[in-house]
Design a protein around this motif. Structure first.
Motif, short mmCIF file in Angstrom:
data_model
loop_
_atom_site.label_atom_id
_atom_site.label_comp_id
_atom_site.label_asym_id
_atom_site.label_seq_id
_atom_site.Cartn_x
_atom_site.Cartn_y
_atom_site.Cartn_z
N LEU A 131 0.85 -1.19 0.00
CA LEU A 131 0.00 0.00 0.00
C LEU A 131 0.89 1.24 0.00
N ASP A 132 0.89 1.93 -1.14
CA ASP A 132 1.70 3.13 -1.32
C ASP A 132 0.86 4.32 -0.91
N TYR A 133 1.26 5.00 0.13
CA TYR A 133 0.51 6.21 0.50
C TYR A 133 1.39 7.21 1.22
N SER A 134 0.89 8.41 1.30
CA SER A 134 1.60 9.57 1.85
C SER A 134 2.67 10.02 0.84
N SER A 135 3.80 9.30 0.80
CA SER A 135 4.82 9.51 -0.24
C SER A 135 5.15 10.97 -0.55
N PRO A 136 5.51 11.74 0.49
CA PRO A 136 5.88 13.14 0.24
C PRO A 136 7.28 13.25 -0.36
N ASN A 137 7.67 14.46 -0.66
CA ASN A 137 9.00 14.67 -1.23
C ASN A 137 9.92 15.29 -0.19
N VAL A 138 11.16 14.83 -0.20
CA VAL A 138 12.15 15.32 0.75
C VAL A 138 12.47 16.79 0.43
N GLY A 165 13.82 8.74 -14.76
CA GLY A 165 12.73 9.59 -14.25
C GLY A 165 11.76 8.84 -13.37
N TYR A 166 10.69 9.53 -13.08
CA TYR A 166 9.63 9.04 -12.22
C TYR A 166 9.04 7.73 -12.75
N ALA A 167 8.86 7.66 -14.08
CA ALA A 167 8.26 6.46 -14.68
C ALA A 167 9.17 5.24 -14.52
N ASN A 171 5.99 3.82 1.91
CA ASN A 171 6.01 5.28 1.85
C ASN A 171 7.06 5.67 0.82
N HIS A 172 6.57 5.92 -0.40
CA HIS A 172 7.48 6.11 -1.54
C HIS A 172 7.93 7.58 -1.62
N VAL A 173 8.75 7.96 -0.66
CA VAL A 173 9.16 9.37 -0.60
C VAL A 173 10.05 9.74 -1.78
N THR A 199 11.26 4.64 -12.17
CA THR A 199 11.17 4.18 -10.78
C THR A 199 9.87 3.41 -10.56
N ASP A 200 8.79 3.90 -11.18
CA ASP A 200 7.54 3.20 -10.94
C ASP A 200 7.43 1.87 -11.70
N LEU A 201 8.24 1.69 -12.74
CA LEU A 201 8.35 0.33 -13.32
C LEU A 201 8.96 -0.58 -12.26
N VAL A 226 -2.09 4.93 -3.48
CA VAL A 226 -3.00 6.02 -3.10
C VAL A 226 -2.29 7.33 -3.46
N VAL A 227 -2.62 7.86 -4.61
CA VAL A 227 -1.86 8.99 -5.16
C VAL A 227 -2.85 9.93 -5.87
N GLY A 228 -2.48 11.19 -5.99
CA GLY A 228 -3.33 12.20 -6.61
C GLY A 228 -3.87 11.78 -7.98
N PRO A 282 -4.33 13.42 -10.68
CA PRO A 282 -3.63 13.85 -11.90
C PRO A 282 -2.55 12.87 -12.37
N GLN A 283 -2.15 11.93 -11.50
CA GLN A 283 -1.10 10.99 -11.92
C GLN A 283 -1.67 9.73 -12.57
N ASN A 284 -2.96 9.73 -12.83
CA ASN A 284 -3.58 8.50 -13.35
C ASN A 284 -2.97 8.03 -14.67
N GLY A 308 -2.53 17.95 -0.52
CA GLY A 308 -2.69 16.75 -1.34
C GLY A 308 -2.04 15.56 -0.65
N HIS A 309 -0.82 15.76 -0.14
CA HIS A 309 -0.16 14.69 0.61
C HIS A 309 -0.94 14.36 1.87
N LEU A 310 -1.53 15.40 2.48
CA LEU A 310 -2.34 15.17 3.67
C LEU A 310 -3.46 14.18 3.34
N1 ARG Z 1 6.27 11.73 -4.39
C1 ARG Z 1 5.16 11.74 -5.30
C2 ARG Z 1 4.46 13.09 -5.27
O1 ARG Z 1 4.61 13.83 -4.33
C3 ARG Z 1 4.15 10.68 -5.00
C4 ARG Z 1 4.65 9.28 -5.14
C5 ARG Z 1 3.54 8.31 -5.25
N2 ARG Z 1 3.97 6.94 -5.40
C6 ARG Z 1 4.48 6.41 -6.49
N3 ARG Z 1 4.83 5.15 -6.47
N4 ARG Z 1 4.64 7.09 -7.60
O2 ARG Z 1 3.73 13.41 -6.18
#
Ligand code: ARG
Length: 595
Positions: free
Chosen positions: A126-133, A331-333, A166-168, A335-337, A355-357, A359-361, A140-142
């Motif tokens: 379960l991927d959730y929260s996942s804020p950025n350092v 990039g982001y993609a 928590n995919h930070v 990593t998600d592979l 569990v992500v915003g 717009p990332q669908n 949105g992260h909330l």
């Molecule tokens: N860090 C990303 C953001 O703030 C969310 C990551 C969600 N998880 C993932 N596996 N892409 O938008």
């Protein structure tokens, strides 16, 4: 099974099989709660409509046969007090009040509250929260944090194994500039402290330095901070130990910030759940090589891309999923592979929930479809994007401060608690100041969480303190208040030497309606586990609190006519309190002792 629909299903299936043959047993009996505006019955069975054509009879004949078979089944008739045919062939079933009372007594006595494990227990990354350092967590992260945490609690309650991820965002080019800035200001300086209090400010300071250096004239003076930042990225990616040590310092500070937010929120995430972008760093080159060598990815304009016919742009040409940029960066993609492969193949996940915003669908659909083509996802695994809708300010726009900055989450939470203090100060409950402070935190945070959770997760919602903190209506504080009110009834009863009966008996309609509502709890929790929609639980708890209010208005508890009635009503109160606080707990909301 305590919930009426699940309990009736087998009996209706039996009746269908006896009447029309075994081959129809598994046809959906279409059992639903009855429409209370049309009938006083509890449950409606619509099986006859669908079956009629198939068995070559008219719906009324089918319905009549089912009714006769039900009436001949003495076990079924323990649940049913009355069954009638309505309209063209609906069955209206009234449940036996004794059965309702007995079921309610059972789920109170056995402590299950009617929540039972599903037939298949799953492993659910379960991927959730996942804020950025080094970035502020925004509203949105909330919301992904609050919704994700509630899902984690519900799924675990049902018996699934949840693997929190928590995919930070802890990797990538900005880290060169962030590390260099940290080194310049000093790792223990007040500026570095900002990483824990106002991470955006730290980020912005680094950004300004970098951009200023980029623009510096004459060109010869260029190349100090920005050159060092660039070099730092290369060192970081190459695994240079000294650079990694600095990066770790940065991480420690960020973790402290995240953990402060999580503990204020009462969220179950810990450091053990961190599975940030950096953890996949070593796999990215291999993934690119693998996909390129198998012809799934190809070079286009210097970048390594995956083109898929299902994803086309304006000109109907496939849009590329870039997995290695022309400068060699991932990039982001990419990593998600790696995340989906890891969660399917190493964690052996069944549902892989992100569990992500919202717009990332598209990002997820493209990435998973590519991963699927590459065989990275086992057939047993299903990736799911729980889309989180945007949070808007009272003006209907993305939530911003007056000066246009994004709202700092800690400030928002502090304000919620502060405002809740005022609400709590008005309450008559007698509390010490320390107790009041605890309750204010529970109410303030509960209000924020509930307003996030009570709206379906994919719709936008308006962040409005006044509304979320109201003591009436569908709010967290209202439900908390309902729970504390029951608590005080039970306490008063205890003072008077009265204890809840072990068996509930039902005399009044309002008692029956409340007991029936209570019997639905298990089914609602199961449904949230299937649909991943916590707002259904929120809606249920609000209905339950409403049913309780109606009961309490009609049925005196402490002043009941005789002791047996009083004790049965106390048992209904006790069960309501347990379901309310258990349900709020699954939403991640605490129930105050008093309010
Ligand atoms: N860090 C990303 C953001 O703030 C969310 C990551 C969600 N998880 C993932 N596996 N892409 O938008």
């Amino acid at each position: 099974m305590a919930d009426p629909i699940a309990s009736l299903t087998g009996f209706v299936q039996n009746a269908i099989a006896t009447s029309f043959g075994e081959e129809w047993r598994d046809a959906d009996p279409v059992i639903r709660p009855a429409n209370k505006k049309q009938t006083s019955a509890d449950v409606q069975v619509n099986a006859a409509m669908a079956l009629a054509k198939k068995v070559g009879k008219n719906p009324r004949e089918v319905a009549t046969a089912i009714v006769e078979a039900l009436k001949a089944d003495s076990a079924a008739m323990q649940l049913i007090s009355d069954v009638e045919i309505a309209g063209p062939g609906f069955l209206n079933i009234t449940l036996s009040t004794d059965w309702v009372a007995a079921q309610a007594s059972t789920i109170l006595a056995d402590g299950t509250l009617g929540v039972l494990p599903p037939s298949k227990l799953e492993v659910i990354p379960l991927d959730y929260s996942s804020p950025n350092v080094a970035k502020e967590m925004h509203v949105g992260h909330l919301r992904t944090t609050v919704v994700g945490d509630s899902l984690a609690r519900v799924l675990e309650r049902l018996g699934h194994t949840v693997v929190r991820q928590n995919h930070v965002g802890d990797w990538g080019t900005p880290f060169g500039m962030l590390i260099e800035h940290l080194l310049e200001v000093g790792e223990n300086s007040p500026e570095a402290e900002l990483l824990e209090t106002d991470p955006n400010a730290f980020y912005q300071a680094a950004r300004v330095k970098f951009d200023t250096a980029e623009k510096a004239e004459p060109a010869g003076s260029k190349g100090d901070f920005n050159m060092r930042a660039r070099k730092r990225v290369t060192l970081l990616q190459g695994g240079d130990p000294e650079t990694l040590a600095h990066w770790n310092k940065l991480m420690d500070r960020s973790k402290a910030y995240f953990n402060r937010v999580y503990s204020t929120l009462g969220v179950t995430l810990t450091d053990a759940d961190l599975a940030g972008e950096s953890t996949y760093n070593d796999e990215l080159a291999g993934i690119c090589e693998d996909l390129e060598s198998r012809g799934i990815a190809r070079i286009s304009d210097g970048a390594l891309c995956i083109f898929q016919d299902e994803f086309t742009g304006r000109d109907d040409a496939p849009v590329p999923l870039i997995i290695r940029k022309s400068d060699g960066g991932y990039g982001y993609a990419t990593t998600d592979l790696a995340t989906v492969r890891h969660r399917s193949q190493d964690l052996l996940g069944d549902r892989l929930v992100y569990v992500v915003g919202a717009p990332q669908n598209l990002h997820f659909r493209m990435t998973w479809s590519a991963a699927d083509k590459a065989g990275y996802i086992r057939p047993e695994s299903t990736p799911i994007h729980v889309q989180i809708g945007s949070v808007l300010g009272a003006d209907g726009k993305m939530l911003k401060t007056r000066s246009g900055d994004s709202v700092r989450l800690m400030e928002l939470l502090d304000e919620a608690i502060e405002r809740a203090e005022k609400v709590v100060a008005e309450s008559k409950a007698d509390m010490t100041d320390a107790e009041r402070a605890v309750v204010a935190r529970q109410v303030g945070i509960g209000a924020v969480k509930y307003s996030d959770l009570s709206v379906s997760h994919d719709s936008e919602y308006t962040f409005d303190f006044d509304r979320m903190l109201a003591l009436t209506g569908n709010t967290g504080p209202y439900l908390q208040y309902a729970a504390t009110r029951i608590r005080s009834i039970l306490a008063k009863a205890a003072d008077a030497g009265a204890t809840p009966a072990s068996a509930i008996t039902i005399g009044e309609d309002a008692e029956r309606a409340l007991a029936l509502k209570l019997l639905d709890y298990g089914a609602v929790v199961a449904l949230v586990g299937e649909t991943l929609e916590p707002h259904r639980l929120a809606a249920y708890l609000f209905e339950l609190a409403t049913a309780f209010t109606a009961f309490y208005e009609k049925c005196p508890v402490l002043k009941a006519d005789d002791d047996a009635v009083r004790d049965s009503r106390l048992a209904l109160c006790a069960l309501t309190l347990q379901v309310l606080s258990d349900g709020l707990g699954l939403l991640g909301i605490e129930t105050p002792e008093k309010m």
